[in-house]
Design an enzyme around this catalytic site. Structure first.
Site, PDB file in Angstrom:
ATOM      1  CG  HIS A 467      -1.831   1.159   1.325  1.00 15.51           C
ATOM      2  ND1 HIS A 467      -3.159   1.096   0.974  1.00 15.51           N
ATOM      3  CD2 HIS A 467      -1.618   2.434   1.715  1.00 15.51           C
ATOM      4  CE1 HIS A 467      -3.714   2.282   1.146  1.00 15.51           C
ATOM      5  NE2 HIS A 467      -2.805   3.114   1.596  1.00 15.51           N
ATOM      6  CD  GLU A 468       1.486   3.575   3.643  1.00 16.61           C
ATOM      7  OE1 GLU A 468       1.630   4.644   3.003  1.00 16.61           O
ATOM      8  OE2 GLU A 468       0.445   3.319   4.268  1.00 16.61           O
ATOM      9  CG  HIS A 471       0.176   6.174  -0.813  1.00 15.54           C
ATOM     10  ND1 HIS A 471      -0.862   6.806  -1.457  1.00 15.54           N
ATOM     11  CD2 HIS A 471      -0.382   5.598   0.295  1.00 15.54           C
ATOM     12  CE1 HIS A 471      -1.989   6.617  -0.777  1.00 15.54           C
ATOM     13  NE2 HIS A 471      -1.726   5.885   0.280  1.00 15.54           N
ATOM     14  CG  HIS A 474       0.451   8.933  -7.007  1.00 13.89           C
ATOM     15  ND1 HIS A 474      -0.703   9.213  -6.326  1.00 13.89           N
ATOM     16  CD2 HIS A 474       0.314   9.537  -8.198  1.00 13.89           C
ATOM     17  CE1 HIS A 474      -1.499   9.953  -7.099  1.00 13.89           C
ATOM     18  NE2 HIS A 474      -0.900  10.159  -8.232  1.00 13.89           N
TER      19      HIS A 474
HETATM   20 ZN   LIG Z   1      -3.051   5.200   1.819  1.00 15.41          ZN
END
Ligand SMILES: [Zn+2]
Length: 676
Positions: A467-468, A471, A474
């Site tokens: 998940h991290e 990010h 991105h």
């Molecule tokens: Zn998040």
């Protein structure tokens, strides 16, 4: 005074010079940084030349670079490696920063220039990114009242002051009510069912309070295991009712009137600024755009998820009946869910952990990023860090172009806050033709290695890392001109798409086979484990969906209409819940009076975004599933149209560019097993 924060960072890649920074450097650096930024802004607002996009908007965008670097270093440290001294500095500099940002927001000369450009923007031949920047800056003034009459401006400040007091009070009341309750058990029999770790924690809490036995509280780490495992139903009932009654009793911590005041003031504020309601105001800067869209979104999911939820509820009811429970109540939910889950999927966390050695998982996520986006990660040791646990990587693409610096800080320690997050020490931007690359960081709190065992992650920790890292991608792949539109600077209900999307690879055999190997035998994870992980992740998904939808609907109901005739908080809430409740109502309880997300934190008219993001990530992943999870073309599209674009275009446009169509909830419903 020699202050490394104020000098040009003469370091590898211009990274933060952590080893030279002393706490005493921060406050003077902030003061100087603000002074420089103020001067830069004055130069713009006092400019004698007629306002242009370049001399006003672009100039404004690149003000405060020094201050931004100082702030990111300082506030990231305050989260990841703090101490009393840093916290004290935070308290001292926060008002200075607030004052500075207020000065900018209320700078009428500056607004006049921005306004003039905004009203003539059709003639300016702006690029789409420039248009977005202009709109964003203009709105940041207008949404704070820049277009109001002087009297209305005063009124707006009054409302804002009042609102910040009320939301603070809301939080204080919830906290006081949470802390005022404890369940003190003295008989070991009563602990039956509870895992050893939870018993130890309760024993420690009792010792801290100089009491015998075990103490349980309404804090999640105490409350959740209690409700999940305690066999004694009467005790579960007592805890659940105490939990649900927070700030709802007629005492000095009652939040009923606090809520009514908050929603009425939010409504008044929105009307003053020319919006139909608070939800209209909030959603203007969201992918969802309007309350109607959010309602339609929630209602559509509700229609589709409800039959599954009702079936699951029947199954759970039947299951509990074998235990002599005639009517399933809220305090039975977690307990029988856990029991049923165990019966259906006999898979213990401990069986999985040996397959997820941290080093292997990191290697896995790097490999996946390479397969998808051609990224290479090289650990380098020449970069300063704030703690010896922090690792640093140089990220390059297939042509060996420098893409980003990645910091990774994995283990808990004193001074680090809980949870996991991605952040940056420097944004990406293009200035004078030069693409200045970002410095990204991921911070987690994973199980530490011991003398005899490496760090072995739980499956939940594995998905957290992915998940991290989503990010981080991105941030790392950002490729925009303006820093405030770069990377994760996107609308709130869009920001979780890259992160949640990447989690999907944790459930795929072809991805797991890259890295899920036993840390001692090197054997790949057994296939039936993967099947069980997948199935158990959908366990009681209908009921969970219904619960999330009920919170989203309640939030929207509070914020999308004129609330002035709402008198009874509980009645209002019951009505909002009428379509989503499976369990009998508990009349001593109220959700709204402790619904901190929407009355204290920033989630008002935004609770729907949890589900919204799931719909997006499932719909996006469906395209990968269709063409193969490592399909380069699909990945390239995701990179080109979403990861690299930040907030330069409307999120729905970005999404349609990637996907070829608007998102639908079909993929989510299928993934969740709610649609066959
Ligand atoms: Zn998040």
């Amino acid at each position: 005074m020699n202050n490394p924060l104020l000098e040009i960072f003469n370091t590898p890649f211009g990274t933060a010079p952590f080893s030279k920074i002393k706490n005493s450097h921060f406050k003077p650096a902030f003061i100087e940084g603000i002074k420089i930024a103020k001067q830069e802004i004055d130069d713009i607002s006092e400019n004698k030349d007629a306002p242009t996009f370049k001399n006003t908007l672009e100039a404004l965008e690149f003000t405060g670079e020094k201050l931004d670097r100082i702030s990111s270093i300082f506030f990231n440290l305050n989260s990841a490696e703090t101490n009393d001294e840093i916290q004290k500095i935070a308290q001292e500099v926060s008002p200075l920063l607030t004052e500075f940002s207020n000065d900018v927001r209320l700078n009428e000369k500056l607004f006049k220039r921005v306004h003039q450009i905004y009203t003539t923007k059709e003639e300016l031949n702006l690029t789409e990114e420039q248009d977005t920047l202009l709109t964003k800056k203009y709105k940041s003034f207008v949404r704070n009242g820049a277009n109001l009459s002087d009297n209305d401006k005063i009124e707006l400040r009054k409302i804002d002051t009042e609102l910040s007091k009320l939301t603070l009070k809301f939080g204080e009341n919830v906290l006081a009510e949470t802390n005022s309750f404890e369940l003190h058990l003295k008989n070991e029999e009563q602990l039956k069912g509870l895992p050893e770790s939870a018993i130890e924690a309760a024993e420690m809490l009792a010792k801290q309070k100089n009491k015998e036995g075990w103490i349980f509280t309404l804090d999640y780490p105490s409350y959740i295991p209690f409700m999940t495992y305690i066999i004694d139903r009467k005790l579960r009932k007592e805890m659940a009712i105490a939990f649900g009654a927070k700030a709802f009793s007629d005492n000095k911590h009652d939040n009923k009137n606090t809520i009514l005041n908050i929603v009425n003031l939010r409504y008044k504020r929105a009307r003053l600024l020319g919006y139909n309601s608070h939800a209209h105001f909030v959603l203007e800067e969201r992918m969802a755009e309007t309350p109607d869209n959010v309602h339609e979104f929630l209602e559509d999911l509700l229609t589709k998820a409800k039959p599954a939820a009702e079936n699951e509820f029947k199954t759970l009811t039947r299951f509990a009946k074998k235990d002599g429970i005639n009517k399933l109540e809220k305090w039975d939910s977690a307990f029988y869910s856990e029991k049923l889950k165990k019966e259906l999927f006999d898979l213990e966390e401990e069986q999985l952990k040996p397959y997820f050695k941290l080093e292997n998982v990191i290697e896995g996520v790097f490999q996946i990023s390479n397969k998808l986006y051609n990224l290479n990660f090289e650990e380098i040791f020449s970069i300063d860090t704030y703690h010896e646990d922090v690792r640093t990587f140089k990220v390059t693409d297939s042509s060996n172009n420098f893409i980003a610096i990645l910091y990774a800080d994995f283990f808990p320690r004193e001074g680090k806050r809980n949870g996991a997050w991605m952040t940056s020490y420097k944004e990406q931007w293009v200035k004078e033709g030069k693409n200045s690359r970002p410095h990204i960081s991921i911070v987690c709190n994973f199980t530490k290695p011991t003398k005899t065992k490496p760090s072995l992650l739980t499956f939940n920790e594995v998905t957290t890392l992915f998940h991290e890292f989503g990010h981080a991608l991105h941030g790392m792949l950002a490729n925009t001109t303006y820093p405030s539109l770069s990377g994760t600077n996107v609308f709130w209900d869009f920001v979780e798409l890259p992160s949640q999307l990447l989690e999907n690879w944790c459930y795929e055999k072809d991805a797991l086979s890259l890295f899920a190997k036993h840390f001692e035998t090197n054997k790949p994870i057994p296939m039936d484990f993967i099947e069980k992980i997948k199935k158990s992740s959908n366990f009681l998904e209908g009921m969970q969906t219904l619960r999330q939808l009920s919170f989203g609907l309640l939030d929207m109901k509070w914020h999308s209409k004129d609330p002035s005739d709402i008198k009874n908080v509980k009645e209002f809430e019951l009505e909002a819940f009428s379509d989503t409740q499976l369990f009998p109502d508990v009349h001593e309880n109220c959700m709204s009076t402790s619904f901190s997300h929407i009355f204290q934190g920033g989630y008002s008219s935004g609770y729907y975004s949890y589900k919204w993001a799931e719909v997006l990530d499932a719909d996006a992943f469906a395209l990968f599933l269709e063409h193969g999870i490592f399909n380069k073309e699909t990945a390239e599209k995701f990179k080109t149209y979403i990861l690299s674009q930040g907030g330069t275009k409307k999120p729905m446009d970005l999404y349609i560019n990637f996907r070829g169509q608007k998102p639908t909830n079909i993929a989510l419903l299928k993934r969740a097993g709610l649609l066959k």
